[in-house]
Design an enzyme around this catalytic site. Sequence first.
Site, PDB file in Angstrom:
ATOM      1  N   CYS A  85       0.846  -1.183   0.000  1.00  0.00           N
ATOM      2  CA  CYS A  85       0.000   0.000   0.000  1.00  0.00           C
ATOM      3  C   CYS A  85       0.887   1.241   0.000  1.00  0.00           C
ATOM      4  O   CYS A  85       1.716   1.416   0.896  1.00  0.00           O
ATOM      5  CB  CYS A  85      -0.885  -0.009   1.242  1.00  0.00           C
ATOM      6  SG  CYS A  85      -1.831   1.481   1.393  1.00  0.00           S
ATOM      7  N   CYS A  91      -0.515   6.840   6.702  1.00  0.00           N
ATOM      8  CA  CYS A  91      -1.814   6.408   7.218  1.00  0.00           C
ATOM      9  C   CYS A  91      -1.678   5.858   8.632  1.00  0.00           C
ATOM     10  O   CYS A  91      -2.397   6.266   9.535  1.00  0.00           O
ATOM     11  CB  CYS A  91      -2.422   5.349   6.287  1.00  0.00           C
ATOM     12  SG  CYS A  91      -3.797   4.444   7.001  1.00  0.00           S
ATOM     13  N   CYS A  94      -2.091   0.398   9.260  1.00  0.00           N
ATOM     14  CA  CYS A  94      -1.370  -0.875   9.235  1.00  0.00           C
ATOM     15  C   CYS A  94       0.028  -0.610   9.772  1.00  0.00           C
ATOM     16  O   CYS A  94       0.937  -0.272   9.025  1.00  0.00           O
ATOM     17  CB  CYS A  94      -1.235  -1.387   7.805  1.00  0.00           C
ATOM     18  SG  CYS A  94      -2.788  -1.867   7.070  1.00  0.00           S
ATOM     19  N   CYS A 176      -8.063   1.530   0.105  1.00  0.00           N
ATOM     20  CA  CYS A 176      -7.267   1.009   1.217  1.00  0.00           C
ATOM     21  C   CYS A 176      -7.106  -0.484   0.945  1.00  0.00           C
ATOM     22  O   CYS A 176      -8.090  -1.182   0.703  1.00  0.00           O
ATOM     23  CB  CYS A 176      -8.036   1.259   2.512  1.00  0.00           C
ATOM     24  SG  CYS A 176      -7.540   0.216   3.875  1.00  0.00           S
ATOM     25  N   ASP A 422     -15.778 -12.863  26.334  1.00  0.00           N
ATOM     26  CA  ASP A 422     -15.082 -12.165  25.241  1.00  0.00           C
ATOM     27  C   ASP A 422     -15.035 -10.679  25.575  1.00  0.00           C
ATOM     28  O   ASP A 422     -15.675  -9.859  24.925  1.00  0.00           O
ATOM     29  CB  ASP A 422     -15.840 -12.408  23.918  1.00  0.00           C
ATOM     30  CG  ASP A 422     -15.157 -11.770  22.724  1.00  0.00           C
ATOM     31  OD1 ASP A 422     -14.016 -11.285  22.862  1.00  0.00           O
ATOM     32  OD2 ASP A 422     -15.760 -11.758  21.634  1.00  0.00           O
ATOM     33  N   CYS A 449      -8.881  -9.989  23.133  1.00  0.00           N
ATOM     34  CA  CYS A 449      -8.192  -9.168  22.124  1.00  0.00           C
ATOM     35  C   CYS A 449      -6.978  -8.494  22.745  1.00  0.00           C
ATOM     36  O   CYS A 449      -6.384  -7.610  22.149  1.00  0.00           O
ATOM     37  CB  CYS A 449      -9.145  -8.147  21.519  1.00  0.00           C
ATOM     38  SG  CYS A 449      -9.984  -7.142  22.734  1.00  0.00           S
TER      39      CYS A 449
HETATM   40  N1  SAH Z   1     -18.576 -11.332  21.569  1.00  0.00           N
HETATM   41  C1  SAH Z   1     -18.895 -10.218  20.709  1.00  0.00           C
HETATM   42  C2  SAH Z   1     -18.432  -8.851  21.227  1.00  0.00           C
HETATM   43  C3  SAH Z   1     -17.057  -8.767  21.813  1.00  0.00           C
HETATM   44  S1  SAH Z   1     -16.493  -7.127  22.068  1.00  0.00           S
HETATM   45  C4  SAH Z   1     -18.377 -10.460  19.316  1.00  0.00           C
HETATM   46  O1  SAH Z   1     -17.473 -11.261  19.122  1.00  0.00           O
HETATM   47  O2  SAH Z   1     -18.891  -9.854  18.379  1.00  0.00           O
HETATM   48  C5  SAH Z   1     -16.765  -6.899  23.787  1.00  0.00           C
HETATM   49  C6  SAH Z   1     -18.188  -6.528  24.129  1.00  0.00           C
HETATM   50  O3  SAH Z   1     -18.288  -6.360  25.536  1.00  0.00           O
HETATM   51  C7  SAH Z   1     -18.682  -5.219  23.527  1.00  0.00           C
HETATM   52  O4  SAH Z   1     -19.870  -5.494  22.832  1.00  0.00           O
HETATM   53  C8  SAH Z   1     -18.929  -4.304  24.734  1.00  0.00           C
HETATM   54  O5  SAH Z   1     -20.034  -3.448  24.552  1.00  0.00           O
HETATM   55  C9  SAH Z   1     -19.199  -5.307  25.823  1.00  0.00           C
HETATM   56  N2  SAH Z   1     -18.934  -4.896  27.224  1.00  0.00           N
HETATM   57  C10 SAH Z   1     -17.993  -4.036  27.670  1.00  0.00           C
HETATM   58  N3  SAH Z   1     -17.980  -4.013  29.016  1.00  0.00           N
HETATM   59  C11 SAH Z   1     -18.936  -4.879  29.437  1.00  0.00           C
HETATM   60  C12 SAH Z   1     -19.378  -5.308  30.728  1.00  0.00           C
HETATM   61  N4  SAH Z   1     -18.842  -4.823  31.827  1.00  0.00           N
HETATM   62  N5  SAH Z   1     -20.353  -6.230  30.776  1.00  0.00           N
HETATM   63  C13 SAH Z   1     -20.904  -6.736  29.647  1.00  0.00           C
HETATM   64  N6  SAH Z   1     -20.520  -6.364  28.408  1.00  0.00           N
HETATM   65  C14 SAH Z   1     -19.547  -5.448  28.299  1.00  0.00           C
END
Ligand code: SAH
Length: 494
Positions: A85, A91, A94, A176, A422, A449
């Site tokens: 790119c 930018c 990346c 992009c 998550d 993440c």
């Molecule tokens: N599992 C989903 C979203 C993951 S991102 C997917 O894979 O698409 C993390 C998520 O946690 C977000 O949607 C955010 O709004 C939510 N979040 C953040 N703090 C939180 C909390 N204390 N309790 C519940 N959800 C929460």
Amino acid sequence: MSSKKGPKGRLQTKYKKNDILTVSITDIGSGGEGIGRKDGYILFVKDALIGDTVKVCITKAQKKYAYARLLKIEKPSEYRIDPPCPISKPCGGCQIQALRYDRQLAFKQDKVREDLIRIGGFEDDFADRILRPVIGMEQPYRYRNKAQVPVGMRGSEPVTGFYAGRTHYIVPMQDCLIGDAVNQKILKIMTDYMKENQVSAYDEETGEGFIRHVLIRSGRATGQIMVCIIVNGEKLPQEKELTEQLMHIPGMTSVSLNTNKEKTNVILGKKLRVLAGRPFIEDTLRIYQVVENPEKEVSFIPSEKEVRFRISPHSFYQVNPQQTEKLYSIALSFAGLTGRETVWDLYCGIGTISLFLARHAGKVYGVEIVPQAIEDAKENARINGIENAFFYTGKAEEVLPAYRERMRKEGSSEKVDVIVVDPPRKGCDRKCLDTILDIAPERIVYVSCDPATLARDLKILTDGGYELKAVRPVDQFAHTVHVEVCCLMSRVKD
Ligand code: SAH
């Protein structure tokens, strides 16, 4: 260079501003910058890569570390490539596109390993045994299904692009390389339309002007495309003509206008008007059967099953669907479901993981803090004909303890078999982890993440009676320093 004692006998900074030195880069920082060490002193160098030997000029010196500007690459890293790119440097989206992709993956793998050992307190041998090879992309470009492109003026010319650094200055860009190729076409229609009709772009500094952003989303599996034009107003000049032109693009399913008159860097306003097509697009994610060989390599066998999602301009949806399918399929396989289990999916967003699990579980409860996401989750369950998924709005650290308390009071014998989490980067709240330990499910699946907060939380769960069984990184964001990880923990039998 100076290393003398100061007036109070404290060691002064080793280097000072404007010092010039040569250093080898051995690591990548959290913002993608190169990290080098010289006499125990740490140097952060933007645009330098692992393996480079660089000549730098110190721009800011602290006691133990300094920021430095890259003057010259004395010896390039053997893993350095010409980034495909042309604007990857200004930018900055990346951060590590100039690093060969296999080395990007190796870096991410190492980062997870190091955090497990350093923060999680796991032994080296143990970490090596449970850590599986990162799942990379075969084609690590054109993967993003969402682009939010700012619109600005360069003199009298409207341009689309991205903000350079932390400025209000837009570097023009219509294509992009990690985004969808169709974006270019859409952005050209937009700037041509602005020129022809003398429509101005919004100016972030003065709060004047009209068009702010163009939001483009696409359904990779369905080919459906959405354009949402964000304006500092209610109506576009020649609205019908522009809409017709956009609707001619194959796959165009939704064209809408979003009003945002606030002086804010939040992109979308509340008010949305559909100009043509539907208010949403759809996408599907396939569920794979995950098969691992003894070398811990994995193959993904497509199943008949998939989950359909409705995506509106405001919805949260993973930006790399191809890798997301793999990530969720791994989470599902780690959950080890037979069809009878009760599963909690904490931090469930629009219910993506919950709906994957629901196809194989007895019951799934999803918890998410954003009310609109829970509305989307319920709607997504409905369009998939899934009736065994139930969603609650609230904080995971409040909803789960309240459920636990209720069960206790009612003397309920409902067993929770699996808990999936998550969380966002900051990881799980301590109260949430303590409640999980109290509920004591057979298995915990942790999707993360941020490897650092993941390692911190895994340690708490390990101390609380769980054994870490498998850790699988997945590259969701090629060319950036981010890494996603899916882990399995299992309760140690008393
Ligand atoms: N599992 C989903 C979203 C993951 S991102 C997917 O894979 O698409 C993390 C998520 O946690 C977000 O949607 C955010 O709004 C939510 N979040 C953040 N703090 C939180 C909390 N204390 N309790 C519940 N959800 C929460």
